[in-house]
Write a protein that holds these residues in place. Structure first.
Motif, PDB file in Angstrom:
ATOM      1  N   MET A   1       0.847  -1.195   0.000  1.00 27.18           N
ATOM      2  CA  MET A   1       0.000   0.000   0.000  1.00 27.18           C
ATOM      3  C   MET A   1       0.880   1.243   0.000  1.00 27.18           C
ATOM      4  O   MET A   1       1.793   1.370   0.824  1.00 27.18           O
ATOM      5  CB  MET A   1      -0.904   0.004   1.242  1.00 27.18           C
ATOM      6  N   ASN A   2       0.604   2.146  -0.905  1.00 28.99           N
ATOM      7  CA  ASN A   2       1.372   3.373  -1.014  1.00 28.99           C
ATOM      8  C   ASN A   2       0.413   4.563  -1.008  1.00 28.99           C
ATOM      9  O   ASN A   2      -0.233   4.860  -2.008  1.00 28.99           O
ATOM     10  CB  ASN A   2       2.210   3.369  -2.293  1.00 28.99           C
ATOM     11  N   LEU A   3       0.340   5.225   0.164  1.00 27.64           N
ATOM     12  CA  LEU A   3      -0.574   6.362   0.288  1.00 27.64           C
ATOM     13  C   LEU A   3      -0.080   7.585  -0.467  1.00 27.64           C
ATOM     14  O   LEU A   3      -0.799   8.570  -0.582  1.00 27.64           O
ATOM     15  CB  LEU A   3      -0.774   6.708   1.775  1.00 27.64           C
ATOM     16  N   PHE A   4       1.152   7.524  -0.952  1.00 30.39           N
ATOM     17  CA  PHE A   4       1.708   8.663  -1.673  1.00 30.39           C
ATOM     18  C   PHE A   4       1.715   8.432  -3.178  1.00 30.39           C
ATOM     19  O   PHE A   4       2.469   9.066  -3.910  1.00 30.39           O
ATOM     20  CB  PHE A   4       3.132   8.947  -1.170  1.00 30.39           C
ATOM     21  N   ASP A  11      -6.686  10.237  -9.750  1.00 30.00           N
ATOM     22  CA  ASP A  11      -7.603   9.572 -10.674  1.00 30.00           C
ATOM     23  C   ASP A  11      -8.859   9.098  -9.961  1.00 30.00           C
ATOM     24  O   ASP A  11      -9.982   9.264 -10.476  1.00 30.00           O
ATOM     25  CB  ASP A  11      -6.909   8.389 -11.349  1.00 30.00           C
ATOM     26  N   ASN A  12      -8.687   8.510  -8.788  1.00 33.85           N
ATOM     27  CA  ASN A  12      -9.849   8.001  -8.062  1.00 33.85           C
ATOM     28  C   ASN A  12     -10.666   9.118  -7.433  1.00 33.85           C
ATOM     29  O   ASN A  12     -11.894   9.008  -7.345  1.00 33.85           O
ATOM     30  CB  ASN A  12      -9.394   7.006  -6.991  1.00 33.85           C
ATOM     31  N   PHE A  13     -10.015  10.184  -7.020  1.00 32.48           N
ATOM     32  CA  PHE A  13     -10.754  11.334  -6.503  1.00 32.48           C
ATOM     33  C   PHE A  13     -11.669  11.910  -7.585  1.00 32.48           C
ATOM     34  O   PHE A  13     -12.845  12.198  -7.333  1.00 32.48           O
ATOM     35  CB  PHE A  13      -9.785  12.398  -6.000  1.00 32.48           C
ATOM     36  N   LEU A  14     -11.138  12.047  -8.784  1.00 37.46           N
ATOM     37  CA  LEU A  14     -11.943  12.562  -9.895  1.00 37.46           C
ATOM     38  C   LEU A  14     -13.071  11.593 -10.249  1.00 37.46           C
ATOM     39  O   LEU A  14     -14.185  12.014 -10.597  1.00 37.46           O
ATOM     40  CB  LEU A  14     -11.049  12.809 -11.114  1.00 37.46           C
ATOM     41  N   ALA A  15     -12.782  10.293 -10.168  1.00 41.65           N
ATOM     42  CA  ALA A  15     -13.827   9.303 -10.445  1.00 41.65           C
ATOM     43  C   ALA A  15     -14.939   9.371  -9.404  1.00 41.65           C
ATOM     44  O   ALA A  15     -16.128   9.275  -9.732  1.00 41.65           O
ATOM     45  CB  ALA A  15     -13.215   7.904 -10.485  1.00 41.65           C
ATOM     46  N   ILE A 184     -19.742   4.407  -5.840  1.00 39.62           N
ATOM     47  CA  ILE A 184     -18.626   4.401  -6.785  1.00 39.62           C
ATOM     48  C   ILE A 184     -17.357   3.935  -6.099  1.00 39.62           C
ATOM     49  O   ILE A 184     -16.541   3.207  -6.690  1.00 39.62           O
ATOM     50  CB  ILE A 184     -18.442   5.815  -7.379  1.00 39.62           C
ATOM     51  N   ALA A 185     -17.169   4.317  -4.831  1.00 40.44           N
ATOM     52  CA  ALA A 185     -15.990   3.869  -4.085  1.00 40.44           C
ATOM     53  C   ALA A 185     -15.954   2.351  -3.980  1.00 40.44           C
ATOM     54  O   ALA A 185     -14.898   1.725  -4.166  1.00 40.44           O
ATOM     55  CB  ALA A 185     -15.980   4.504  -2.696  1.00 40.44           C
ATOM     56  N   ALA A 186     -17.092   1.741  -3.692  1.00 38.01           N
ATOM     57  CA  ALA A 186     -17.143   0.281  -3.595  1.00 38.01           C
ATOM     58  C   ALA A 186     -16.797  -0.373  -4.928  1.00 38.01           C
ATOM     59  O   ALA A 186     -16.104  -1.407  -4.973  1.00 38.01           O
ATOM     60  CB  ALA A 186     -18.532  -0.157  -3.130  1.00 38.01           C
ATOM     61  N   LYS A 187     -17.265   0.217  -6.013  1.00 43.21           N
ATOM     62  CA  LYS A 187     -16.961  -0.323  -7.347  1.00 43.21           C
ATOM     63  C   LYS A 187     -15.470  -0.200  -7.653  1.00 43.21           C
ATOM     64  O   LYS A 187     -14.849  -1.132  -8.195  1.00 43.21           O
ATOM     65  CB  LYS A 187     -17.788   0.428  -8.388  1.00 43.21           C
ATOM     66  N   LEU A 188     -14.869   0.930  -7.297  1.00 43.00           N
ATOM     67  CA  LEU A 188     -13.438   1.120  -7.536  1.00 43.00           C
ATOM     68  C   LEU A 188     -12.594   0.171  -6.687  1.00 43.00           C
ATOM     69  O   LEU A 188     -11.563  -0.336  -7.137  1.00 43.00           O
ATOM     70  CB  LEU A 188     -13.044   2.579  -7.240  1.00 43.00           C
ATOM     71  N   ILE A 189     -13.046  -0.071  -5.469  1.00 41.44           N
ATOM     72  CA  ILE A 189     -12.307  -0.985  -4.590  1.00 41.44           C
ATOM     73  C   ILE A 189     -12.336  -2.410  -5.134  1.00 41.44           C
ATOM     74  O   ILE A 189     -11.336  -3.138  -5.093  1.00 41.44           O
ATOM     75  CB  ILE A 189     -12.890  -0.933  -3.166  1.00 41.44           C
ATOM     76  N   ALA A 191     -12.334  -3.256  -8.075  1.00 45.63           N
ATOM     77  CA  ALA A 191     -11.470  -3.350  -9.259  1.00 45.63           C
ATOM     78  C   ALA A 191      -9.990  -3.212  -8.920  1.00 45.63           C
ATOM     79  O   ALA A 191      -9.136  -3.790  -9.599  1.00 45.63           O
ATOM     80  CB  ALA A 191     -11.866  -2.279 -10.277  1.00 45.63           C
ATOM     81  N   SER A 192      -9.679  -2.461  -7.847  1.00 51.38           N
ATOM     82  CA  SER A 192      -8.272  -2.178  -7.551  1.00 51.38           C
ATOM     83  C   SER A 192      -7.758  -2.878  -6.295  1.00 51.38           C
ATOM     84  O   SER A 192      -6.545  -2.992  -6.113  1.00 51.38           O
ATOM     85  CB  SER A 192      -8.085  -0.669  -7.383  1.00 51.38           C
ATOM     86  N   TYR A 193      -8.673  -3.307  -5.412  1.00 47.45           N
ATOM     87  CA  TYR A 193      -8.295  -3.919  -4.125  1.00 47.45           C
ATOM     88  C   TYR A 193      -7.406  -2.975  -3.308  1.00 47.45           C
ATOM     89  O   TYR A 193      -6.483  -3.406  -2.619  1.00 47.45           O
ATOM     90  CB  TYR A 193      -7.579  -5.254  -4.335  1.00 47.45           C
ATOM     91  N   ARG A 194      -7.714  -1.693  -3.363  1.00 47.41           N
ATOM     92  CA  ARG A 194      -6.978  -0.691  -2.581  1.00 47.41           C
ATOM     93  C   ARG A 194      -7.988   0.162  -1.820  1.00 47.41           C
ATOM     94  O   ARG A 194      -8.237   1.326  -2.152  1.00 47.41           O
ATOM     95  CB  ARG A 194      -6.088   0.160  -3.494  1.00 47.41           C
ATOM     96  N   PRO A 195      -8.603  -0.405  -0.773  1.00 50.41           N
ATOM     97  CA  PRO A 195      -9.700   0.294  -0.089  1.00 50.41           C
ATOM     98  C   PRO A 195      -9.262   1.533   0.687  1.00 50.41           C
ATOM     99  O   PRO A 195     -10.021   2.505   0.765  1.00 50.41           O
ATOM    100  CB  PRO A 195     -10.264  -0.772   0.856  1.00 50.41           C
ATOM    101  N   VAL A 196      -8.067   1.510   1.273  1.00 46.55           N
ATOM    102  CA  VAL A 196      -7.664   2.621   2.132  1.00 46.55           C
ATOM    103  C   VAL A 196      -7.575   3.918   1.336  1.00 46.55           C
ATOM    104  O   VAL A 196      -8.159   4.951   1.706  1.00 46.55           O
ATOM    105  CB  VAL A 196      -6.320   2.315   2.820  1.00 46.55           C
ATOM    106  N   GLU A 197      -6.842   3.887   0.214  1.00 43.57           N
ATOM    107  CA  GLU A 197      -6.678   5.100  -0.575  1.00 43.57           C
ATOM    108  C   GLU A 197      -8.014   5.613  -1.112  1.00 43.57           C
ATOM    109  O   GLU A 197      -8.292   6.819  -1.096  1.00 43.57           O
ATOM    110  CB  GLU A 197      -5.719   4.852  -1.748  1.00 43.57           C
ATOM    111  N   ILE A 198      -8.869   4.683  -1.574  1.00 40.23           N
ATOM    112  CA  ILE A 198     -10.140   5.101  -2.161  1.00 40.23           C
ATOM    113  C   ILE A 198     -11.079   5.662  -1.104  1.00 40.23           C
ATOM    114  O   ILE A 198     -11.747   6.690  -1.327  1.00 40.23           O
ATOM    115  CB  ILE A 198     -10.788   3.912  -2.905  1.00 40.23           C
TER     116      ILE A 198
END
Length: 239
Positions: A1-4, A11-15, A184-189, A191-198
């Protein structure tokens, strides 16, 4: 996991921002319709009629005492079990997740807002009301010129908290397939398996929305309390 991972966050913020219009629609619709119902409930509570007061108390007790998620599930999943309802004019609306979510949020916020309105009304000094009646004011004039302005000023801080809760409660609409910010956050998670950042991005969006609402309400509260702020008297003296 890379929070930076800045590009990923941007990209996810805009999504997630694509869900803001739906979040705001749910908020505005539920708050506006809930305010109308809340005024009716507050009127029943203040009517002095034990039957009407009891009906309003029962409604408020139920909707404040049960979780909003349960209310949402009952409306979305439970109402379809009644054949009479499926044949009624309301079914084209109640079979849609958008209207079910709006209805659940409306009914829930109305219960809380009714008590806020009632508290604001009973906080108006009784002496002012009696003086206005002695002066010959009618009920509508009394309500418009004495009770409503003061009650609004008194209830606004508590009502701003309720608006913030409604904005955050719209996240529950994602449980019935609504693609607002959390949906939308659940859908992105998935697809990416990166829940913390999203979820950090989603939390930032809710934070910005609620910050904007609090600033707007703070402005209205400032305008309504102009007569209570100390006046600066110009003396013509210079320090």
């Amino acid at each position: 996991m890379n929070l930076f991972d800045i590009p990923f966050l941007v990209d996810n913020f805009l999504a997630l921002c694509r869900g803001i219009p739906l979040t705001l629609q749910l908020t505005v619709l539920s708050v506006s319709s809930g305010a109308v119902l809340a005024m009716l409930l507050a009127g029943l509570r203040l009517s002095g009629n034990r039957v009407l007061d009891g009906l309003a108390r029962g409604y408020i007790f139920v909707f404040r005492g049960t979780p909003l998620l349960v209310q949402l599930y009952i409306i979305y999943y439970g109402l379809s079990q009644f054949p009479e309802l499926r044949r009624s004019f309301a079914w084209p609306f109640l079979r849609e997740p958008y209207w079910c979510a709006s209805l659940a949020l409306c009914l829930n916020t109305a219960a809380y807002s009714a008590e806020i309105i009632r508290g604001g009304v009973i906080a108006v000094p009784l002496g002012q009301i009696e003086a206005a009646k002695a002066y010959g004011m009618g009920r509508l004039t009394l309500l418009r010129r004495i009770i409503a302005p003061q009650a609004l000023r008194l209830m606004l801080p508590a009502y701003s908290n309720e608006l913030i809760l409604v904005v955050k409660s719209t996240a529950l609409a994602s449980t019935i397939t609504m693609m607002e910010v959390t949906g939308i956050a659940a859908k992105l998670i998935s697809a990416s398996y990166r829940p913390v950042e999203i979820f950090i991005c989603a939390g930032a969006i809710y934070l910005l929305l609620n910050f904007s609402i609090t600033r707007l309400l703070r402005f209205f509260e400032h305008r309504l309390s102009r007569d209570q702020r100390p006046h600066v008297v110009a003396t013509g003296e210079q320090a």
